[in-house]
Scaffold this motif. Sequence first.
Motif, mmCIF file in Angstrom:
data_model
loop_
_atom_site.group_PDB
_atom_site.id
_atom_site.type_symbol
_atom_site.label_atom_id
_atom_site.label_comp_id
_atom_site.label_asym_id
_atom_site.label_seq_id
_atom_site.Cartn_x
_atom_site.Cartn_y
_atom_site.Cartn_z
ATOM 1 N N LEU A 13 0.865 -1.358 0.008
ATOM 2 C CA LEU A 13 -0.112 0.073 -0.101
ATOM 3 C C LEU A 13 0.872 1.164 0.056
ATOM 4 C CD1 LEU A 13 -2.178 -2.092 0.439
ATOM 5 C CD2 LEU A 13 -3.155 -0.475 2.386
ATOM 6 N N GLN A 45 0.889 3.907 -2.846
ATOM 7 C CA GLN A 45 0.661 5.343 -2.532
ATOM 8 C C GLN A 45 1.792 6.299 -3.004
ATOM 9 O OE1 GLN A 45 -0.150 5.031 1.551
ATOM 10 N NE2 GLN A 45 -2.236 4.422 1.148
ATOM 11 N N LEU A 59 -6.130 -4.609 -2.896
ATOM 12 C CA LEU A 59 -5.273 -3.893 -2.259
ATOM 13 C C LEU A 59 -4.772 -2.542 -2.976
ATOM 14 C CD1 LEU A 59 -2.514 -7.004 -1.367
ATOM 15 C CD2 LEU A 59 -4.177 -5.554 0.049
ATOM 16 N N ALA A 77 -5.083 1.235 -1.403
ATOM 17 C CA ALA A 77 -3.795 2.167 -1.688
ATOM 18 C C ALA A 77 -4.389 3.293 -2.116
ATOM 19 C CB ALA A 77 -2.636 1.456 -2.323
#
Length: 399
Positions: A78, A82, A105, A109
Motif C-alpha cells: 500500500l 501510494q 489492495l 491504496a
Amino acid sequence: MIGTVLVARPDNAGGVLLAGPAVRAVAAGAREVVLLAGPHGRAAAELLPGVSRVVEWRTPWIDPSPPPMTGPHALRLLRTVQEVAPELALILTSFHQSPLPLALLLRLAGTPKTAAICADYPGSLLDVCHVVDEEPDVPEAERMLGLARAAGFELPPGDAGALAVRRPLPEVGHLTGPPGYVVVHPGVSVPVRAWPAESWTRAVHDLVRAGWRVVVTGGPGERALTARVAGARRSGLSGRPAVPDGWTGRAPLLDGPAQETRLPRGAVQEACSTPGPETETGDGPVWESVTDLGGRTTFAELAAVLAGASVVVAANTGPAHLAAAVGTPVVSLFAPVVPAARWAPYGVPSVVLGDQNAACRGSRARLCPIAGHPCLSSVPSADVVEAVNRLAFAKEAVR
C-alpha cells in the motif's frame, strides 16, 4: 495522454517478458509506466522497453515460495503504491490467476482506476473488467495485449507486438567466443518442466559431434547442473569432435527435402582440453566445443549470450522467452502441464518437443504426477540435434 500507469505482473521472468507488448502499448499512451514485479521477475522487468521504473513486492498468492499474507506485508504494498500514485493500474495475469486480490489492495491504496481480465464478478474492484473466452488457447503475450487495448492503449505504429528487451545489451564475446554457437539451458524453476539431466548431457555430446559449439547457461543455483551437462566433453563420453574444417552436413530445412549445406557459423574447428572458454595458440584463441557459463552472467548478460546464439535449447522457462525477446529460435522441451499454445516461445521460429497429449496435460502440476516423467523423458537427443539444425538454417535464411 494519461500520467502514471502501474502495470502489475508479479510472477517469474517468463511472464514478465511476455507482458512486454502490453507494456509498450501502455507506454505509448502514458507519461510514465511503473512495473510492479516480484523478486523472480524484477531483472526481466528492468529490461522491458517502455518501463520507467520497477517496484517489487512478493505476492503471496502467486510467488512460488509465498510469504505469509499479513497486515504488515500488505501495508508495504500500500505504501509503495501510494508513493507511485498511479492514475490507472493494469493487472496482468495468466489464465489461471485471479486479479481480484491485487485489485482489492490497489483500491485500499487509493488507485482511482483499475483494469484486468476477470471472469468472476468484480463488484467495485475493477473499472475495466475484460472478459476473455478462455476456451481457445491464446498466446499469453496476445492475451495481455488484449487487456491493454481494452483499457484504451494501442501499440505505436511500426510495433508488430513481438517480445523485446532494451538495447544495447552487454558485450559478452569474452564469455562465449564469436556468434554462431548453440545455447543449452537445462535449468527450470518448476520440477515438472525438467528434461532429465542425463538427456541434457547426451544432447550436448551429440550437438558437439554434429559440429556445434555449445554454451551451457544457468543461474547461480544451477552450477552443479550446468557443470554436469557441460562436462560431457571431459567425462569420457567423447573425444575430440570428428568434424574437420569445412565440414558439410545434411539436415532438413523447415520445408522440403534434406539439402547439403555448410553448418552456419557453428562448426567446430578444434576442441581444447584445458578448462576455461579459450586458450591461446600461435594462431590466436581457440574456443572450446563446450563452455559452462552456469552462474556467471547477469540477466542482461544472459540476454546477450542468447542473442549471439544460432539456436537456444531450453525447457518451458524464462530463458526460452528471453531468447524469443532477442530474436533467437528456440527448441523447447515442453511439458504439457500448461498449454504450449499459450506458453511456447512467442514470435520466433521454434520447435516444441515432448508428448503434448500425455496424461499430465493441462494439470498445472509442479511435480510430475506420472511415473517416469514420460512426456519429456521419451524425447531422444537426436530429435534435439535435428531441430537445432532445422532452426539454424531458418535463422540464416532471414539474414
